[in-house]
Structures are given as structure tokens and as C-alpha cells.
Motif scaffolding. Structure first.
Motif, PDB file in Angstrom:
ATOM      1  N   GLU A 147       0.839  -1.201   0.000  1.00  0.00           N
ATOM      2  CA  GLU A 147       0.000   0.000   0.000  1.00  0.00           C
ATOM      3  C   GLU A 147       0.876   1.254   0.000  1.00  0.00           C
ATOM      4  OE1 GLU A 147      -3.219   0.629  -0.150  1.00  0.00           O
ATOM      5  OE2 GLU A 147      -4.301  -1.168   0.462  1.00  0.00           O
ATOM      6  N   ALA A 148       1.892   1.276   0.864  1.00  0.00           N
ATOM      7  CA  ALA A 148       2.783   2.434   0.951  1.00  0.00           C
ATOM      8  C   ALA A 148       3.541   2.642  -0.357  1.00  0.00           C
ATOM      9  CB  ALA A 148       3.754   2.258   2.116  1.00  0.00           C
ATOM     10  N   CYS A 149       3.985   1.564  -0.973  1.00  0.00           N
ATOM     11  CA  CYS A 149       4.710   1.664  -2.238  1.00  0.00           C
ATOM     12  C   CYS A 149       3.805   2.220  -3.337  1.00  0.00           C
ATOM     13  CB  CYS A 149       5.278   0.301  -2.634  1.00  0.00           C
ATOM     14  SG  CYS A 149       6.306   0.350  -4.117  1.00  0.00           S
ATOM     15  N   SER A 150       2.569   1.740  -3.383  1.00  0.00           N
ATOM     16  CA  SER A 150       1.648   2.243  -4.416  1.00  0.00           C
ATOM     17  C   SER A 150       1.399   3.737  -4.231  1.00  0.00           C
ATOM     18  CB  SER A 150       0.338   1.458  -4.409  1.00  0.00           C
ATOM     19  OG  SER A 150      -0.446   1.748  -3.274  1.00  0.00           O
ATOM     20  N   LYS A 151       1.358   4.187  -2.989  1.00  0.00           N
ATOM     21  CA  LYS A 151       1.177   5.618  -2.718  1.00  0.00           C
ATOM     22  C   LYS A 151       2.429   6.397  -3.128  1.00  0.00           C
ATOM     23  CE  LYS A 151      -1.987   4.634   1.055  1.00  0.00           C
ATOM     24  NZ  LYS A 151      -2.127   4.506   2.519  1.00  0.00           N
ATOM     25  N   ALA A 152       3.600   5.851  -2.838  1.00  0.00           N
ATOM     26  CA  ALA A 152       4.844   6.519  -3.231  1.00  0.00           C
ATOM     27  C   ALA A 152       4.977   6.598  -4.749  1.00  0.00           C
ATOM     28  CB  ALA A 152       6.054   5.792  -2.628  1.00  0.00           C
ATOM     29  N   LEU A 153       4.435   5.614  -5.435  1.00  0.00           N
ATOM     30  CA  LEU A 153       4.427   5.635  -6.901  1.00  0.00           C
ATOM     31  C   LEU A 153       3.407   6.630  -7.451  1.00  0.00           C
ATOM     32  CD1 LEU A 153       4.747   1.810  -7.608  1.00  0.00           C
ATOM     33  CD2 LEU A 153       6.450   3.570  -8.173  1.00  0.00           C
ATOM     34  N   GLY A 154       2.568   7.154  -6.563  1.00  0.00           N
ATOM     35  CA  GLY A 154       1.597   8.168  -6.974  1.00  0.00           C
ATOM     36  C   GLY A 154       0.334   7.607  -7.580  1.00  0.00           C
ATOM     37  N   THR A 155       0.070   6.331  -7.348  1.00  0.00           N
ATOM     38  CA  THR A 155      -1.075   5.714  -7.998  1.00  0.00           C
ATOM     39  C   THR A 155      -2.105   5.166  -7.028  1.00  0.00           C
ATOM     40  OG1 THR A 155      -0.086   3.523  -8.020  1.00  0.00           O
ATOM     41  CG2 THR A 155       0.387   4.962  -9.899  1.00  0.00           C
ATOM     42  N   GLY A 156      -1.702   4.855  -5.805  1.00  0.00           N
ATOM     43  CA  GLY A 156      -2.557   4.012  -4.990  1.00  0.00           C
ATOM     44  C   GLY A 156      -2.689   2.698  -5.729  1.00  0.00           C
ATOM     45  N   LEU A 157      -3.627   1.890  -5.376  1.00  0.00           N
ATOM     46  CA  LEU A 157      -3.807   0.606  -6.065  1.00  0.00           C
ATOM     47  C   LEU A 157      -4.795   0.779  -7.211  1.00  0.00           C
ATOM     48  CD1 LEU A 157      -3.552  -1.700  -3.027  1.00  0.00           C
ATOM     49  CD2 LEU A 157      -2.116  -1.802  -5.059  1.00  0.00           C
ATOM     50  N   ALA A 158      -4.428   1.669  -8.105  1.00  0.00           N
ATOM     51  CA  ALA A 158      -5.241   1.939  -9.296  1.00  0.00           C
ATOM     52  C   ALA A 158      -4.294   1.925 -10.486  1.00  0.00           C
ATOM     53  CB  ALA A 158      -5.915   3.301  -9.154  1.00  0.00           C
ATOM     54  N   MET A 159      -4.810   2.268 -11.607  1.00  0.00           N
ATOM     55  CA  MET A 159      -4.002   2.460 -12.803  1.00  0.00           C
ATOM     56  C   MET A 159      -3.258   1.202 -13.246  1.00  0.00           C
ATOM     57  SD  MET A 159      -2.565   6.289 -11.937  1.00  0.00           S
ATOM     58  CE  MET A 159      -1.653   6.457 -13.454  1.00  0.00           C
ATOM     59  N   GLY A 160      -3.737   0.011 -12.881  1.00  0.00           N
ATOM     60  CA  GLY A 160      -3.140  -1.211 -13.406  1.00  0.00           C
ATOM     61  C   GLY A 160      -2.113  -1.887 -12.536  1.00  0.00           C
ATOM     62  N   ILE A 161      -1.795  -1.325 -11.378  1.00  0.00           N
ATOM     63  CA  ILE A 161      -0.824  -1.981 -10.499  1.00  0.00           C
ATOM     64  C   ILE A 161      -1.441  -3.248  -9.929  1.00  0.00           C
ATOM     65  CG2 ILE A 161       0.219  -1.835  -8.200  1.00  0.00           C
ATOM     66  CD1 ILE A 161       1.309   0.780  -8.802  1.00  0.00           C
ATOM     67  N   SER A 162      -0.661  -4.303  -9.927  1.00  0.00           N
ATOM     68  CA  SER A 162      -1.055  -5.567  -9.307  1.00  0.00           C
ATOM     69  C   SER A 162      -0.356  -5.672  -7.960  1.00  0.00           C
ATOM     70  CB  SER A 162      -0.623  -6.730 -10.214  1.00  0.00           C
ATOM     71  OG  SER A 162      -0.641  -7.941  -9.508  1.00  0.00           O
ATOM     72  N   TRP A 163      -1.010  -6.330  -7.028  1.00  0.00           N
ATOM     73  CA  TRP A 163      -0.393  -6.534  -5.712  1.00  0.00           C
ATOM     74  C   TRP A 163       0.988  -7.163  -5.842  1.00  0.00           C
ATOM     75  CZ3 TRP A 163      -2.121  -4.454  -1.378  1.00  0.00           C
ATOM     76  CH2 TRP A 163      -3.477  -4.121  -1.262  1.00  0.00           C
ATOM     77  N   LYS A 164       1.109  -8.119  -6.747  1.00  0.00           N
ATOM     78  CA  LYS A 164       2.379  -8.833  -6.891  1.00  0.00           C
ATOM     79  C   LYS A 164       3.419  -8.040  -7.670  1.00  0.00           C
ATOM     80  CE  LYS A 164       0.793 -13.581  -6.384  1.00  0.00           C
ATOM     81  NZ  LYS A 164       0.779 -14.893  -7.054  1.00  0.00           N
ATOM     82  N   ASP A 165       3.034  -6.884  -8.226  1.00  0.00           N
ATOM     83  CA  ASP A 165       4.010  -6.009  -8.877  1.00  0.00           C
ATOM     84  C   ASP A 165       4.945  -5.364  -7.857  1.00  0.00           C
ATOM     85  OD1 ASP A 165       2.995  -6.509 -11.399  1.00  0.00           O
ATOM     86  OD2 ASP A 165       1.950  -4.588 -11.582  1.00  0.00           O
ATOM     87  N   MET A 166       4.586  -5.440  -6.587  1.00  0.00           N
ATOM     88  CA  MET A 166       5.401  -4.901  -5.494  1.00  0.00           C
ATOM     89  C   MET A 166       5.641  -6.041  -4.523  1.00  0.00           C
ATOM     90  SD  MET A 166       3.011  -1.554  -5.043  1.00  0.00           S
ATOM     91  CE  MET A 166       1.569  -2.608  -5.125  1.00  0.00           C
ATOM     92  N   ALA A 167       6.909  -6.321  -4.220  1.00  0.00           N
ATOM     93  CA  ALA A 167       7.221  -7.467  -3.364  1.00  0.00           C
ATOM     94  C   ALA A 167       8.325  -7.109  -2.380  1.00  0.00           C
ATOM     95  CB  ALA A 167       7.650  -8.655  -4.216  1.00  0.00           C
ATOM     96  N   VAL A 168       8.130  -7.518  -1.140  1.00  0.00           N
ATOM     97  CA  VAL A 168       9.114  -7.288  -0.095  1.00  0.00           C
ATOM     98  C   VAL A 168       9.950  -8.550   0.085  1.00  0.00           C
ATOM     99  CG1 VAL A 168       9.473  -6.741   2.349  1.00  0.00           C
ATOM    100  CG2 VAL A 168       7.584  -5.681   1.099  1.00  0.00           C
ATOM    101  N   ALA A 169      11.261  -8.359   0.080  1.00  0.00           N
ATOM    102  CA  ALA A 169      12.202  -9.424   0.409  1.00  0.00           C
ATOM    103  C   ALA A 169      13.103  -8.867   1.510  1.00  0.00           C
ATOM    104  CB  ALA A 169      13.007  -9.831  -0.819  1.00  0.00           C
ATOM    105  N   ASN A 170      14.022  -9.670   1.971  1.00  0.00           N
ATOM    106  CA  ASN A 170      14.936  -9.221   3.014  1.00  0.00           C
ATOM    107  C   ASN A 170      16.371  -9.526   2.617  1.00  0.00           C
ATOM    108  OD1 ASN A 170      12.268 -10.085   4.535  1.00  0.00           O
ATOM    109  ND2 ASN A 170      13.269  -8.498   5.748  1.00  0.00           N
ATOM    110  N   LEU A 171      17.257  -8.580   2.910  1.00  0.00           N
ATOM    111  CA  LEU A 171      18.681  -8.828   2.751  1.00  0.00           C
ATOM    112  C   LEU A 171      19.126  -9.804   3.841  1.00  0.00           C
ATOM    113  CD1 LEU A 171      19.908  -5.153   2.163  1.00  0.00           C
ATOM    114  CD2 LEU A 171      19.355  -6.898   0.446  1.00  0.00           C
ATOM    115  N   GLU A 172      20.340 -10.328   3.729  1.00  0.00           N
ATOM    116  CA  GLU A 172      20.852 -11.245   4.756  1.00  0.00           C
ATOM    117  C   GLU A 172      20.865 -10.596   6.132  1.00  0.00           C
ATOM    118  OE1 GLU A 172      24.501 -13.233   3.850  1.00  0.00           O
ATOM    119  OE2 GLU A 172      23.813 -13.814   1.859  1.00  0.00           O
ATOM    120  N   THR A 173      20.995  -9.277   6.177  1.00  0.00           N
ATOM    121  CA  THR A 173      20.999  -8.540   7.435  1.00  0.00           C
ATOM    122  C   THR A 173      19.612  -8.435   8.054  1.00  0.00           C
ATOM    123  OG1 THR A 173      20.662  -6.449   6.279  1.00  0.00           O
ATOM    124  CG2 THR A 173      22.952  -7.120   6.702  1.00  0.00           C
TER     125      THR A 173
END
Length: 133
Positions: free
Chosen positions: A57-83
Motif C-alpha cells: 500500500e505504501a509503495c503504491s502511494k509513493a508511486l503516486g497511484t494508490g492501487l489503481a491504474m493497473g498496479i497488481s499486488w504482486k508487482d510490489m514485493a518485499v524481500a529481506n537482505l541477509e541482514t
């Protein structure tokens, strides 16, 4: 320079209710295999999913779209570095949007931070444009 900022607050108990009601259908629609694997390793699966939900949700807002304009939930994914530091990866339409936002001669960096304090999960996303060396 800052291209976008987004934040979101998610209720962990609400996410738990959605998981209880919709299970794999919800997980598979919203979260990548990497995100699901991370949650499956955690004792607090609902909290893990809620933080990632908030990050999307935060990423979609930072992109200026919210969850509109064709963004898919899976278009944004959180992973973690080894740290353990969370990182946001974008694909599909979100990646296209990020490219359009990024000025020539710059690279886009997505910063994400996650936290939770039951029953709340919170995420902040800042998209930065750094000059190419």
C-alpha cells in the motif's frame, strides 16, 4: 531527490480474519512465493503478511497511484537482505511507473521500513532518485 513517499497502517487482526476466511486464495492473489515463504517460517504469520500488505500500500502511494491504474499486488514485493533489512522489488506496471517517474541520468532507489506492535503493522516507503555516476 525524493520522487515519492508513502505510508500505511494495517490491522494485524483484520489480516488474520482475511487469512482465516480466504486462506491460500488471498495469499496467492496478493503475495509472491518469496513473501509467502517468509511468512510460513514465522510464528506470527498474520503480522508478517500485515507488514507486507502495508508495504505494498505504501509503495503504491509513493508511486503516486494508490492501487489503481493497473498496479497488481504482486508487482510490489518485499524481500529481506541477509541482514534482515527489508527491500522492495517492483515488476510489471509498478516497474514501468517507476521508470517514468525517474529523471534521465538518475537511478531509482526504493527504501522501505516495516514495524509492528500488535494489533498494528506499519510501513513507510521513500522513492529516491540518485544521479548515475
Amino acid at each position: 531527490m525524493i520522487l515519492g513517499i508513502g505510508s500505511d497502517l494495517a490491522n494485524i487482526e483484520r489480516i488474520q480474519r482475511v487469512l482465516d476466511r480466504h486462506g491460500d486464495r488471498f495469499k496467492n492473489r496478493v503475495f509472491t512465493e518469496v513473501e509467502q515463504a517468509k511468512a510460513n517460517r514465522r510464528r506470527d504469520q498474520a503480522g508478517t503478511y500485515a507488514k507486507r500488505w502495508a508495504a505494498k500500500e505504501a509503495c503504491s502511494k509513493a508511486l503516486g497511484t494508490g492501487l489503481a491504474m493497473g498496479i497488481s499486488w504482486k508487482d510490489m514485493a518485499v524481500a529481506n537482505l541477509e541482514t534482515g533489512q527489508p527491500v522492495m522489488h517492483v515488476t510489471g506496471w509498478a516497474k514501468e511507473r517507476l521508470a517514468k517517474m525517474t529523471p534521465d541520468g538518475h537511478e531509482a532507489i526504493i527504501h522501505v521500513t516495516l514495524t509492528d506492535d500488535h494489533p498494528w503493522a506499519q510501513a513507510f516507503v521513500v522513492i529516491e532518485a540518485r544521479p548515475l555516476a
